[in-house]
Design a protein around this motif. Structure first.
Motif, PDB file in Angstrom:
ATOM      1  N   GLY A 140       0.820  -1.208   0.000  1.00 34.13           N
ATOM      2  CA  GLY A 140       0.000   0.000   0.000  1.00 34.13           C
ATOM      3  C   GLY A 140       0.853   1.257   0.000  1.00 34.13           C
ATOM      4  N   THR A 141       1.898   1.268   0.840  1.00 31.17           N
ATOM      5  CA  THR A 141       2.821   2.408   0.863  1.00 31.17           C
ATOM      6  C   THR A 141       3.520   2.559  -0.472  1.00 31.17           C
ATOM      7  OG1 THR A 141       3.200   2.181   3.235  1.00 31.17           O
ATOM      8  CG2 THR A 141       4.879   3.357   1.972  1.00 31.17           C
ATOM      9  N   ASP A 169       8.181  -3.756  -1.549  1.00 31.59           N
ATOM     10  CA  ASP A 169       8.382  -3.284  -0.176  1.00 31.59           C
ATOM     11  C   ASP A 169       9.201  -1.992  -0.121  1.00 31.59           C
ATOM     12  OD1 ASP A 169      10.711  -4.449  -1.019  1.00 31.59           O
ATOM     13  OD2 ASP A 169      10.838  -5.930   0.588  1.00 31.59           O
ATOM     14  N   ASP A 170       9.408  -1.347  -1.282  1.00 31.47           N
ATOM     15  CA  ASP A 170      10.150  -0.090  -1.328  1.00 31.47           C
ATOM     16  C   ASP A 170       9.197   1.056  -1.670  1.00 31.47           C
ATOM     17  OD1 ASP A 170      12.363  -1.697  -0.896  1.00 31.47           O
ATOM     18  OD2 ASP A 170      12.874  -1.805  -3.028  1.00 31.47           O
ATOM     19  N   TRP A 171       9.699   2.283  -1.662  1.00 29.66           N
ATOM     20  CA  TRP A 171       8.853   3.411  -2.019  1.00 29.66           C
ATOM     21  C   TRP A 171       9.689   4.572  -2.516  1.00 29.66           C
ATOM     22  CZ3 TRP A 171      10.335   2.443   2.957  1.00 29.66           C
ATOM     23  CH2 TRP A 171      10.678   3.506   3.789  1.00 29.66           C
ATOM     24  N   ARG A 230       9.834  12.021  -7.909  1.00 22.76           N
ATOM     25  CA  ARG A 230      11.039  11.363  -8.428  1.00 22.76           C
ATOM     26  C   ARG A 230      10.932  11.108  -9.937  1.00 22.76           C
ATOM     27  NH1 ARG A 230      15.370   7.924  -7.328  1.00 22.76           N
ATOM     28  NH2 ARG A 230      15.504   6.041  -8.606  1.00 22.76           N
ATOM     29  N   LEU A 231       9.828  10.541 -10.364  1.00 23.13           N
ATOM     30  CA  LEU A 231       9.720  10.109 -11.759  1.00 23.13           C
ATOM     31  C   LEU A 231       9.737  11.274 -12.749  1.00 23.13           C
ATOM     32  CD1 LEU A 231       7.278   7.092 -11.464  1.00 23.13           C
ATOM     33  CD2 LEU A 231       9.767   7.076 -11.703  1.00 23.13           C
ATOM     34  N   PRO A 232       9.083  12.407 -12.486  1.00 18.66           N
ATOM     35  CA  PRO A 232       9.221  13.534 -13.422  1.00 18.66           C
ATOM     36  C   PRO A 232      10.662  13.999 -13.586  1.00 18.66           C
ATOM     37  CG  PRO A 232       7.364  13.896 -11.967  1.00 18.66           C
ATOM     38  CD  PRO A 232       8.086  12.694 -11.440  1.00 18.66           C
ATOM     39  N   VAL A 233      11.434  13.998 -12.499  1.00 18.16           N
ATOM     40  CA  VAL A 233      12.840  14.397 -12.592  1.00 18.16           C
ATOM     41  C   VAL A 233      13.615  13.417 -13.470  1.00 18.16           C
ATOM     42  CG1 VAL A 233      14.985  14.670 -11.286  1.00 18.16           C
ATOM     43  CG2 VAL A 233      12.854  15.630 -10.394  1.00 18.16           C
ATOM     44  N   LEU A 234      13.393  12.131 -13.259  1.00 15.04           N
ATOM     45  CA  LEU A 234      14.115  11.126 -14.055  1.00 15.04           C
ATOM     46  C   LEU A 234      13.697  11.166 -15.518  1.00 15.04           C
ATOM     47  CD1 LEU A 234      14.255   8.008 -11.701  1.00 15.04           C
ATOM     48  CD2 LEU A 234      15.923   9.843 -12.006  1.00 15.04           C
ATOM     49  N   HIS A 243      14.624  10.597  -3.755  1.00 14.95           N
ATOM     50  CA  HIS A 243      15.167   9.263  -3.528  1.00 14.95           C
ATOM     51  C   HIS A 243      14.146   8.138  -3.654  1.00 14.95           C
ATOM     52  CE1 HIS A 243      18.367  11.523  -1.103  1.00 14.95           C
ATOM     53  NE2 HIS A 243      18.942  11.070  -2.190  1.00 14.95           N
ATOM     54  N   ILE A 244      14.697   6.962  -3.955  1.00 13.07           N
ATOM     55  CA  ILE A 244      13.964   5.726  -3.764  1.00 13.07           C
ATOM     56  C   ILE A 244      14.464   5.122  -2.458  1.00 13.07           C
ATOM     57  CG2 ILE A 244      15.610   4.327  -5.109  1.00 13.07           C
ATOM     58  CD1 ILE A 244      13.084   2.750  -6.082  1.00 13.07           C
ATOM     59  N   LEU A 245      13.558   4.576  -1.663  1.00 13.25           N
ATOM     60  CA  LEU A 245      13.901   4.050  -0.343  1.00 13.25           C
ATOM     61  C   LEU A 245      13.739   2.544  -0.339  1.00 13.25           C
ATOM     62  CD1 LEU A 245      12.232   7.008   0.123  1.00 13.25           C
ATOM     63  CD2 LEU A 245      13.319   6.632   2.334  1.00 13.25           C
ATOM     64  N   TYR A 246      14.771   1.866   0.104  1.00 13.19           N
ATOM     65  CA  TYR A 246      14.904   0.412  -0.001  1.00 13.19           C
ATOM     66  C   TYR A 246      14.939  -0.191   1.396  1.00 13.19           C
ATOM     67  CZ  TYR A 246      17.686  -3.911  -0.610  1.00 13.19           C
ATOM     68  OH  TYR A 246      18.170  -5.198  -0.563  1.00 13.19           O
ATOM     69  N   ARG A 247      13.963  -1.036   1.695  1.00 12.44           N
ATOM     70  CA  ARG A 247      13.903  -1.662   3.023  1.00 12.44           C
ATOM     71  C   ARG A 247      14.940  -2.782   3.128  1.00 12.44           C
ATOM     72  NH1 ARG A 247       8.919  -0.084   5.514  1.00 12.44           N
ATOM     73  NH2 ARG A 247       7.364   0.517   3.949  1.00 12.44           N
TER      74      ARG A 247
END
Length: 325
Positions: A20-21, A96-98, A103-107, A212-216
């Motif tokens: 969900g996150t 499980d990441d977010w 982020r995506l418009p910048v990339l 950033h992308i955040l990686y658990r």
């Protein structure tokens, strides 16, 4: 319907606690909802992952949910998503990441302005309350470069040591050229041959700064903590890396890096093997012996000196066993 700017491929298995996150952050990327297509793959989940995916799919103008009755593995699930890419750019996001907002418009802007085949970014690891920035190992930022120039040096960390498929955005032409896929059925290390193929065969890339992308990390059920037969797949993945390098016109130049990578990852798995069931441990060691038997002995000898402590001794024993075999 207008083609989206970015297709996001989200494979997940039993990720009900987090999915969900993950998907909520995709609703915070573009002001225009038509700019993003969601392709979610429920890879044989036994929890409510698929239900949550379907609920979020209703919030996107363009979304598909693919359901695998039985788990097929991350590599195959990602390949399933690739078959549904629309638009000029696509990326991967694990269940499980977010992502931070925007982020995506910048990339997408960087990919367009630099004219690159793919862009890569830093990422943030999350373990409990601890967060740590992990930098992509390339000194030039925001400029287009030749991907193979980022493979070396052999004796230091480089972009092929940063294999995370979700840490960037790729142009459609990478997919059309057959460079974006994974080896079907691999359950671990699937991103190793993937990143080598990109850096050996794509025309241009860049490392750029972005939200950033955040990686658990440290999840008890993550595959990196699993010690069953799926871990055996890493030898197949690294064998594919050697195949790619040996077939390259600059094989002699690139091989020392591949040899060091094979030795370093093999030593890691040999140490972990002590906690595996005996039958799995024996199979893993046999696979590593076969893998190491492929390495040029002079290059293996030079590389092993850069691997310290107990791992060097373990590797030396396995190399001797490979020679005897």
């Amino acid at each position: 319907m207008t083609a989206p700017l970015v297709t996001v491929i989200v494979p997940a298995k039993d990720a009900g606690r987090f999915i969900g996150t993950t998907l909520e952050t995709l609703t915070r990327q573009f002001d225009d909802d038509t700019s993003l297509k969601l392709v979610a793959i429920d890879d044989g989940s036994a929890d409510d992952t698929g239900e949550i995916m379907r609920r979020y799919a209703e919030r996107f103008d363009n979304a598909e949910v693919i359901v695998n009755p039985r788990p097929r593995g991350l590599a195959t699930a990602r390949n399933q998503g690739l078959a549904h890419v629309e638009g000029d750019a696509f990326c991967f996001l694990d269940g499980d990441d977010w992502m931070q907002p925007g982020r995506l418009p910048v990339l997408a802007g960087a990919l367009r302005e630099l004219g690159c085949d793919f862009v890569r970014t830093d990422h943030v690891t999350v373990k409990g309350a601890e967060r740590r920035l992990i930098r992509a190992p390339f000194t030039r930022r925001g400029v287009a470069a030749a991907p193979r120039d980022a493979i070396l040096p052999a004796d230091d960390r480089s972009m092929v040591d940063y294999p995370y498929a979700w840490a960037g955005l790729l142009h459609r032409r990478v997919l059309d050229a057959g460079l974006a896929g994974f080896r079907d059925g691999l359950f671990t290390a699937e991103d190793r041959p993937w990143i080598w193929r990109l850096h050996l065969k794509a025309a241009s890339f860049a490392v750029v700064d972005a939200p950033h992308i955040l990686y658990r990390r440290g999840l008890n059920d993550s595959l990196s903590k699993t010690l069953d037969r799926r871990q055996l797949h890493f030898t197949r993945a690294l064998g594919e890396v050697l195949d790619l390098v040996e077939a390259d016109p600059q094989a002699e130049r690139m091989l020392p890096k591949a040899v060091f990578t094979v030795l370093a990852l093999s030593s890691h798995h040999l140490v972990r093997a002590r906690r595996m069931r005996p039958a799995v441990r024996r199979e893993l060691r046999a696979g590593i012996r076969s893998l190491l038997a492929r390495l040029p002995r002079d290059q293996a000898a030079a590389a092993i000196t850069r691997i310290g402590g107990p791992r060097r001794r373990v590797l030396a024993r396995v190399l001797r066993a490979a020679d005897r075999a």
